[in-house]
Write a protein that holds these residues in place. Structure first.
Motif, short mmCIF file in Angstrom:
data_model
loop_
_atom_site.label_atom_id
_atom_site.label_comp_id
_atom_site.label_asym_id
_atom_site.label_seq_id
_atom_site.Cartn_x
_atom_site.Cartn_y
_atom_site.Cartn_z
N ALA A 132 0.83 -1.22 0.12
CA ALA A 132 -0.02 -0.05 0.04
C ALA A 132 0.72 1.21 0.06
N VAL A 133 1.98 1.11 0.90
CA VAL A 133 2.96 2.46 0.71
C VAL A 133 3.49 2.46 -0.57
N GLY A 134 3.93 1.37 -1.31
CA GLY A 134 4.53 1.40 -2.66
C GLY A 134 3.33 1.96 -3.53
N VAL A 135 2.17 1.62 -3.35
CA VAL A 135 1.19 2.36 -4.26
C VAL A 135 0.97 3.64 -3.94
N TRP A 136 1.04 4.23 -2.74
CA TRP A 136 0.85 5.68 -2.54
C TRP A 136 2.05 6.36 -2.97
N ALA A 137 3.07 5.85 -3.02
CA ALA A 137 4.30 6.62 -3.49
C ALA A 137 4.41 6.67 -5.13
N PRO A 370 10.95 2.84 -0.53
CA PRO A 370 11.78 2.51 0.44
C PRO A 370 12.20 3.53 1.27
N ALA A 371 12.16 4.81 0.71
CA ALA A 371 12.45 6.04 1.39
C ALA A 371 11.31 6.51 2.09
N THR A 372 9.94 6.15 1.51
CA THR A 372 8.90 6.64 2.47
C THR A 372 8.59 5.72 3.49
N ALA A 373 8.89 4.32 3.25
CA ALA A 373 8.76 3.41 4.21
C ALA A 373 9.67 3.65 5.63
N ALA A 374 10.99 3.89 5.24
CA ALA A 374 11.99 4.27 6.24
C ALA A 374 11.48 5.59 7.23
#
Length: 467
Positions: A132-137, A370-374
Motif C-alpha cells: 500500500a505504501v508503494g502504491v501511494w508513493a 523504501p524512502a517513504t517506508a523508512a
C-alpha cells in the motif's frame, strides 16, 4: 488485499492525486489564463506559487493536527477546503482573488496529503502495508505527470476554468469515498505544540519563499537573502524549542536515526530532480520541439505509468536485496535518464525522449517506496500524521528547490522565454540544467547508500519506535 482495504487505498490515491496534480495541471493552463484575465507575469507566478508556499509551510502542523483530531476528519475538512477553493476559482476573472483562492487551496492540500499516507500506515496490517505504501508513493510521483495530460485534454475543448473544475471533481470524489469507506483511526492525546507549529510553518515558509523569489529577484537580493535568513533562524528556534519539550510536535533527534535521515534525504533529492526536470523539459518540448500542451503531457505519460505500475512491486524486491541497495540504485537510474535526455538536440525524436523517460520512471519507482517506508516506520502509530508530513515536506521543499535551481540554470542561457526565443539557447540551458540535476542525484545516491539503515525493509515499515 481485502476489498475494504482496496477501497481505502483507492480513496487515498484519489485524494492524493487531486493535491499533486493541482500544480502541474495549472502550469499548462497559464497562457490561456493570462489571456483571459490580463494577469501580469508576476501575478501568474503567484497564482502558481501561493499554493506551494502555503502547502509546504503548513504540512507539519496539519499532520500533527490529524494525529490529534482524527485523520479522517482532517482529511475530509481538507478536501472540502480544497474543493471549495477550486470551485470558486472557476468563477473568477481577476488575478488578485485567484491568488488568494490558490492560497486557500494550499491550506486544504496541507491537510490532505499527510493524512492520506498516515491513514494507510495506521489502517493496513503489516502483511499488506508495504504494498500500500508503494502504491501511494507511485501515485505521489505519477500524479504530477498525469495532471499535465488531463489538463491538456481539458484545454483542447474548454477554457482555463476547466482545470480547476478537475481539481474540484477529484476533491468531491475523494471526500465521498473517504466518508464511505475510511474508518476513524486512533488519535494522540498529547496537546498540540502551538509554538512549534508556528515556528515550523513560518520557517519553512521563509525557505520556500526564498526559493520561489530567487530566480526572479536574484539570489543575492535583499528580500531573498532576508527570507532565507528568517527561515533559518525560525527553524533553528523550532529545533531548540522542540529539544526542550517532553512532547514536541516533531522530535529533531529523529534525524539522527539512519533510516529516517536517509529516507528524508532520498525523498528530497528525488523530487528536486523530478519537479525541476518536468519544468525545464516542458520548456524544451514546447519551445524547441514545438509540442502543444496536450502533446507535451502525452509525451511524459509513460513515466507516470511506469511509476504507478512498478512502485507497488518494489517492496518485494527490497525484502530480497535490502533498501540500502534498491533506493540508491533508483537515484542512479534517474540520473541516467537525465544524462540521456541531455543528449537531445533541436531535432530529437520521440524515441530519444522515451529512452530517457523509461529509466526516469523506473528510478523513481525504485527510490520512492523504501524512502517513504523508512520515514513513516520511524514513528509510532499515533504520530503517523507527523511522519507523513516529514515525507511530504521533504518532497515539497525539494521540488521547490529543483524548479528554482534548474529553472535558473535554464534562464541563465535563455533569458526570457517567448515566441522569438532561440532554440539553440534553450537546448544549451536544458542540457546544463539536466547535468546539474544528474550530479545532485549521484551525490544523493552515494549519501543515501553510506548512511541508510541496515534494517530490512519489512521490519523498517512495521517497527514502531517510542518518541
Amino acid at each position: 488485499m481485502p476489498r475494504s482495504h482496496r477501497l481505502i487505498l483507492i480513496s487515498m490515491c484519489v485524494s492524493l492525486g487531486a493535491v499533486v496534480s493541482a500544480v502541474s495541471s495549472l502550469n499548462v493552463a497559464l497562457p490561456d489564463l493570462a489571456r483571459a484575465t490580463g494577469a501580469s507575469t508576476t501575478e501568474l507566478q503567484w497564482i502558481v506559487d501561493a499554493y506551494a508556499l502555503v502547502f509546504a509551510g503548513l504540512l507539519l502542523p496539519a499532520g500533527a493536527l490529524g494525529d490529534r483530531l482524527g485523520r479522517r476528519r482532517v482529511l475530509v475538512t481538507g478536501l472540502a477546503v480544497f474543493g471549495t477553493g477550486a470551485l470558486v476559482a472557476t468563477r473568477l476573472s481577476d488575478p488578485t482573488p485567484l491568488i488568494a483562492v490558490r492560497a486557500v487551496m494550499g491550506l486544504g492540500a496541507a491537510m490532505i496529503m499527510p493524512t492520506t499516507l498516515s491513514i494507510i500506515t495506521a489502517t493496513f496490517p503489516p502483511e499488506t502495508r508495504d504494498r500500500a505504501v508503494g502504491v501511494w508513493a507511485g501515485v505521489a510521483g505519477g500524479s504530477a505527470l498525469v495532471g499535465l495530460l488531463a489538463a491538456g485534454l481539458a484545454l483542447e475543448r474548454f477554457a482555463w476554468p476547466s482545470v480547476f473544475g478537475l481539481n474540484a471533481a477529484l476533491a468531491l470524489l475523494g471526500g465521498a469515498m473517504t466518508v464511505r469507506f475510511v474508518p476513524a483511526t486512533a488519535t494522540e492525546q498529547a496537546p498540540l505544540d502551538g509554538v512549534g507549529a508556528a515556528l515550523s510553518a513560518l520557517g519553512l515558509g521563509g525557505i520556500v519563499y526564498g526559493f520561489i523569489e530567487g530566480p526572479n529577484r536574484g539570489w543575492t537580493s535583499a528580500i531573498v537573502v532576508g527570507a532565507f535568513a528568517a527561515g533559518v533562524v525560525l527553524l533553528t528556534a523550532f529545533v531548540t524549542w522542540s529539544l526542550r519539550r517532553r512532547q514536541p510536535m516533531l522530535d529533531p533527534r529523529l534525524f539522527t536515526r539512519r533510516g529516517f535521515a536517509s529516507g528524508s534525504l532520498s525523498v528530497f533529492v528525488q523530487f528536486f530532480a523530478l519537479f525541476g526536470v518536468i519544468f525545464v523539459l516542458l520548456q524544451y518540448l514546447q519551445f524547441v520541439l514545438r509540442y502543444s500542451p496536450l502533446e507535451a503531457g502525452a509525451a511524459l505519460a509513460p513515466t507516470a505509468l511506469i511509476m504507478i505500475a512498478l512502485a507497488p512491486r518494489v517492496p518485494k524486491l527490497v525484502q530480497r536485496v535490502g533498501a540500502r541497495s534498491v533506493g540508491p540504485l533508483g537515484l542512479m537510474l534517474i540520473a541516467g535518464g537525465l544524462l540521456i535526455a541531455a543528449t537531445m538536440g533541436t531535432d530529437a525524436s520521440y524515441w530519444h525522449l522515451l529512452a530517457a523517460l523509461i529509466p526516469l520512471g523506473v528510478g523513481m519507482a525504485l527510490a520512492a517506496p523504501p524512502a517513504t517506508a523508512a520515514i513513516v516506520g520511524a514513528l509510532p502509530e499515533d504520530k503517523q500524521g507527523v511522519a507523513s508530513a516529514v515525507n511530504d515536506t521533504a518532497r515539497e521543499v525539494g521540488g521547490a528547490l529543483g524548479i528554482a535551481v534548474l529553472g535558473s540554470v535554464l534562464a541563465g542561457h535563455v533569458g526570457h522565454l517567448g515566441p522569438h526565443t532561440d532554440p539553440l539557447a534553450v537546448v544549451a540551458g536544458f542540457h546544463a540544467a539536466l547535468h546539474v540535476g544528474a550530479a545532485t542525484l549521484i551525490v544523493g545516491a552515494m549519501a543515501v547508500f553510506f548512511h541508510a539503515s541496515h534494517t530490512p525493509y519489512s521490519r523498517s515499515v512495521r517497527r514502531r519506535f517510542p518518541v
